[in-house]
Design a protein around this motif. Structure first.
Motif, PDB file in Angstrom:
ATOM      1  N   ALA A   1      -1.343   6.586  10.745  1.00 54.11           N
ATOM      2  CA  ALA A   1      -2.621   5.081   9.120  1.00 54.11           C
ATOM      3  C   ALA A   1      -1.271   4.481   8.786  1.00 54.11           C
ATOM      4  N   ILE A   2      -0.400   4.784   9.065  1.00 53.55           N
ATOM      5  CA  ILE A   2       0.025   3.362   8.074  1.00 53.55           C
ATOM      6  C   ILE A   2       0.600   2.373   9.131  1.00 53.55           C
ATOM      7  N   GLU A   3       0.293   2.601   9.854  1.00 55.93           N
ATOM      8  CA  GLU A   3       0.112   1.181  10.764  1.00 55.93           C
ATOM      9  C   GLU A   3      -1.433   1.024  10.598  1.00 55.93           C
ATOM     10  N   ARG A   4      -1.637   1.515  11.256  1.00 55.70           N
ATOM     11  CA  ARG A   4      -3.758   1.497  10.761  1.00 55.70           C
ATOM     12  C   ARG A   4      -3.894   0.171   9.971  1.00 55.70           C
ATOM     13  N   ALA A   5      -3.684   1.127   8.309  1.00 62.03           N
ATOM     14  CA  ALA A   5      -3.589   0.046   6.687  1.00 62.03           C
ATOM     15  C   ALA A   5      -2.866  -1.195   7.341  1.00 62.03           C
ATOM     16  N   GLN A   6      -2.077  -1.294   7.627  1.00 59.94           N
ATOM     17  CA  GLN A   6      -0.895  -2.362   7.674  1.00 59.94           C
ATOM     18  C   GLN A   6      -1.697  -3.339   8.169  1.00 59.94           C
ATOM     19  N   SER A   7      -2.165  -3.458   9.914  1.00 57.04           N
ATOM     20  CA  SER A   7      -2.557  -3.999  10.053  1.00 57.04           C
ATOM     21  C   SER A   7      -4.417  -4.361   9.942  1.00 57.04           C
ATOM     22  N   GLU A   8      -5.350  -3.604   8.836  1.00 54.85           N
ATOM     23  CA  GLU A   8      -5.936  -4.519   8.429  1.00 54.85           C
ATOM     24  C   GLU A   8      -6.072  -4.570   7.047  1.00 54.85           C
ATOM     25  N   THR A   9      -4.267  -4.688   6.563  1.00 54.01           N
ATOM     26  CA  THR A   9      -4.633  -5.380   5.166  1.00 54.01           C
ATOM     27  C   THR A   9      -3.260  -6.305   5.226  1.00 54.01           C
ATOM     28  N   GLY A  10      -2.243  -6.485   6.569  1.00 56.76           N
ATOM     29  CA  GLY A  10      -1.260  -7.109   6.572  1.00 56.76           C
ATOM     30  C   GLY A  10      -0.441  -7.267   5.611  1.00 56.76           C
ATOM     31  N   LEU A  11      -0.802  -5.979   4.599  1.00 61.22           N
ATOM     32  CA  LEU A  11       0.395  -5.935   3.607  1.00 61.22           C
ATOM     33  C   LEU A  11       1.546  -4.262   4.162  1.00 61.22           C
TER      34      LEU A  11
ATOM     35  N   LEU B   1       1.115  -0.967   0.339  1.00 60.51           N
ATOM     36  CA  LEU B   1      -0.157  -0.261  -0.203  1.00 60.51           C
ATOM     37  C   LEU B   1       0.445   1.605  -0.178  1.00 60.51           C
ATOM     38  N   ALA B   2       0.717   2.437  -1.057  1.00 59.37           N
ATOM     39  CA  ALA B   2       0.863   3.733  -1.063  1.00 59.37           C
ATOM     40  C   ALA B   2       0.536   4.407  -0.321  1.00 59.37           C
ATOM     41  N   LEU B   3       0.374   5.056   0.549  1.00 57.70           N
ATOM     42  CA  LEU B   3      -0.094   5.853   1.265  1.00 57.70           C
ATOM     43  C   LEU B   3       0.002   7.321   1.551  1.00 57.70           C
ATOM     44  N   ASN B   4      -1.351   8.228   1.173  1.00 51.18           N
ATOM     45  CA  ASN B   4      -0.617   9.986   0.457  1.00 51.18           C
ATOM     46  C   ASN B   4      -1.210  10.917   1.833  1.00 51.18           C
TER      47      ASN B   4
ATOM     48  N   ASP C   1      -1.846  15.800   3.905  1.00 47.61           N
ATOM     49  CA  ASP C   1      -2.069  15.994   4.726  1.00 47.61           C
ATOM     50  C   ASP C   1      -2.579  16.149   5.795  1.00 47.61           C
ATOM     51  N   LEU C   2      -1.365  15.332   6.598  1.00 48.83           N
ATOM     52  CA  LEU C   2      -1.990  15.143   8.150  1.00 48.83           C
ATOM     53  C   LEU C   2       0.000  15.294   8.206  1.00 48.83           C
ATOM     54  N   SER C   3      -0.454  15.247  10.355  1.00 49.53           N
ATOM     55  CA  SER C   3       0.931  15.507  10.439  1.00 49.53           C
ATOM     56  C   SER C   3       1.627  13.935  10.436  1.00 49.53           C
ATOM     57  N   GLU C   4       2.909  14.288  10.990  1.00 47.85           N
ATOM     58  CA  GLU C   4       3.851  13.074  10.845  1.00 47.85           C
ATOM     59  C   GLU C   4       3.363  12.111  11.587  1.00 47.85           C
ATOM     60  N   HIS C   5       2.910  12.439  13.240  1.00 55.42           N
ATOM     61  CA  HIS C   5       2.298  11.762  14.184  1.00 55.42           C
ATOM     62  C   HIS C   5       1.121  10.903  13.051  1.00 55.42           C
TER      63      HIS C   5
ATOM     64  N   VAL D   1       6.208   9.188  -0.098  1.00 53.47           N
ATOM     65  CA  VAL D   1       6.917  10.625  -0.977  1.00 53.47           C
ATOM     66  C   VAL D   1       7.356  10.455   0.427  1.00 53.47           C
ATOM     67  N   ARG D   2       6.386  10.578   1.567  1.00 53.11           N
ATOM     68  CA  ARG D   2       7.061  11.289   2.815  1.00 53.11           C
ATOM     69  C   ARG D   2       8.002  10.524   3.746  1.00 53.11           C
ATOM     70  N   PHE D   3       7.990   9.336   3.893  1.00 52.19           N
ATOM     71  CA  PHE D   3       9.006   8.370   4.222  1.00 52.19           C
ATOM     72  C   PHE D   3       9.836   7.435   3.448  1.00 52.19           C
ATOM     73  N   GLU D   4      10.173   5.712   3.567  1.00 46.82           N
ATOM     74  CA  GLU D   4      10.431   5.477   2.245  1.00 46.82           C
ATOM     75  C   GLU D   4       9.683   4.715   1.526  1.00 46.82           C
ATOM     76  N   ALA D   5      10.846   4.664   0.221  1.00 44.61           N
ATOM     77  CA  ALA D   5       9.659   3.843  -1.296  1.00 44.61           C
ATOM     78  C   ALA D   5      10.142   2.938  -0.950  1.00 44.61           C
TER      79      ALA D   5
END
Lengths: 347, 347
Positions: free
Chosen positions: A313-323, A298-301, A304-308, A329-333
């Motif tokens: 959001a990344i952690e949530r998406a990762q645990s929802e999908t297991g991906l 998953l690549a999240l854009n 419009d969110l604070s770094e925290h 752009v903001r972190f590591e590709a």
């Protein structure tokens, strides 16, 4: 190629409203002289976008930019791709001065009589990035003959990072030592890459045919082909382009792009964006019968969110999908690049 | 409108190879003077197709048909829609004689210099059925404002009965006393109906926009709109058109068309057709997030089965899916009409 650009974005220069301008500034910033938008004049690209450094925003075509540009780039890609009538004078002035005009609009500027005759007189070239090759045909499944690993970005919506993700991932895949090519499918990607086909501007029957041709060509000298995705399977206007591109490019895997704060399709508030797990299923189901293709990252854009909040959001998406999930752009590709490398080694 | 047709199907007249010719003979048979195919000359339409009565097949354009035709109809719709080069002489002769030329090919015959100049000289008209309106735009969701019940045919593959089903169902729905319109989306449907848009020939970004326009227009004076489906969600070349049409037409329900003897996509043997239950799920999933739309009936194309085997196939499909099933050409279309009426009464 003459690529010192003055970007025309009158009244529209902004983080979300001038997609072509912004990508040009992000990926070809060294080729941009100035941005024309009288409503933001005096600022820099960085002031407006948060990137792009000191590229100045100027008020009118006749305000002298620091260097003479070679070309005027139409910096917006409005829904429907029509040409704003109020920009005609500026384009005419530029052509009269012998500047090339680059455009990614559906309206073919080269077919406009006034523009064509001015260009002819001054020797300027009009480059319509979306103009489809004349010899397109229907898809044949050609990509199945290629040995390259094909990865396509798909998304919950338009304008969410499908091109940007591939460009960021390309660098990261290259850093792993793989031969990688980017296959551009939209006017901005074509502008950056210098080649490609705008699959949203071809005859509807040839979407997949165009996608397979550009994927196959990009596979010629690469181990990994990163195909720029378009639209969304849930988009009421553009879903046809999305599915045709999927079935023409025949990806071995997909990267799903999403924006955590977006809850409905942009400009179509009656279409809610479902949970990411459901979106993953929808994409995999659409590929299953033609070439099974898992979503592998998953690549999240999160612009419009604070770094925290972005990291949450990344952690949530990762645990929802297991991906594996990141904002490339903001972190590591590299998280995505490693998932692609692992896939390639398994092929 | 001048509609006494000579149909050109040279070398291609047959049950599966001359789709446009066959539909014209089935639905506008009283307007067909003769079919031109030297390889079948001397036969009748009925001999070749199993329907169409005594319409003669003639060997050459210069063989006098029983009545002078008003128009030459290009009777094939080959994959990719190109114009067979060997037909040029015949088209030229017809235009010289002042016959209109009707064509559903992607190649716009009206743009051909030789054809255009011959037509101009003789006063003939070239009608390119697939020519898209010049003012198309992206979809907006317009159809949601209509009060008509919209039903779309979808299919496991191309050329499987999506248009024919709607035409048969139209008569059956009308017999129930409903105001019903057929919305044509392909060259043959447009030929029969006299209006419509060939959604496979529009710019890719406008597929859904074209679909919503023609659906909305057909809804103007109807309780029920039957939209002609195109392609298949599993078709490697045409799936983009299929999905764009679905999301533009925004059907309240779908009718799934299938051919029991077909196990892989025609000309794409590497794509197996999954069980009907899975196909139903695939279509419903693709609509779910935009406008939930159940498959409410199955239309089987059993032309290549004995009557006994056809009835067995219908029974099997019905028990596999739990849906009302028929072959609307061979047996009753009223089963589907009643399912649509019930849906309409629930809206």
């Amino acid at each position: 190629m003459n690529r010192r650009f003055l970007i025309l974005a009158e009244g529209n220069f902004g983080p979300l409203s001038s997609k072509t301008a912004n990508a040009c500034i992000r990926y070809c910033g060294h080729e941009v002289i100035a941005v024309l938008d009288s409503t933001q004049a005096g600022k820099t690209a960085h002031d407006v976008l948060g990137f792009g450094g000191a590229i100045p925003v100027i008020a009118s075509y006749h305000e002298a930019p620091p260097l003479k540009p070679h070309a005027l780039l139409i910096g917006i890609a409005p829904a429907g791709g029509q040409f704003p009538a109020s920009w005609r004078t500026i384009v005419c002035d530029a052509l009269r001065d012998g500047l090339d005009v680059w455009s990614g609009l559906h309206t073919m500027l080269g077919d406009d009589r006034e523009f064509a005759s001015l260009a002819h007189a001054s020797g300027a070239t009009i480059r319509d990035l979306r103009r489809a090759p004349a010899d397109l045909d229907i898809a044949t499944g050609l990509v199945r003959e290629s040995r390259a690993t094909v990865v396509l970005t798909v998304g919950t919506d338009c304008n969410i990072g499908k091109m940007t993700t591939q460009l960021q991932v390309r660098d990261a895949v290259r850093a792993l030592g793989c031969r990688v090519n980017f296959a551009a499918t939209g006017q901005t990607g074509i502008l950056i890459e210098g080649r490609g086909i705008g699959v949203d501007a071809v005859i509807a029957d040839f979407i997949a045919g165009a996608a397979e041709r550009l994927t196959f060509e990009a596979a010629h000298d690469a181990d990994i082909v990163l195909v720029e995705g378009q639209g969304s399977l849930m988009h009421p206007a553009y879903s046809g382009v999305t599915l045709g591109l999927m079935h023409g490019a025949l990806p071995h895997a997909m990267i799903l792009c999403a924006q955590p704060t977006r809850t409905t399709i942009d400009r179509y508030p009656w279409v809610p964006i479902p949970p990411l797990r459901d979106v993953v299923q929808l994409y995999e189901a659409a590929m299953r019968h033609v070439r099974p293709s898992p979503v592998i990252a998953l690549a999240l854009n999160t612009y419009d969110l604070s770094e925290h909040d972005a990291m949450m959001a990344i952690e949530r998406a990762q645990s929802e999908t297991g991906l594996p999930t990141t904002d490339p752009v903001r972190f590591e590709a590299s998280i995505i690049a490693r998932a692609i490398e692992a896939l390639h080694l398994r092929q």
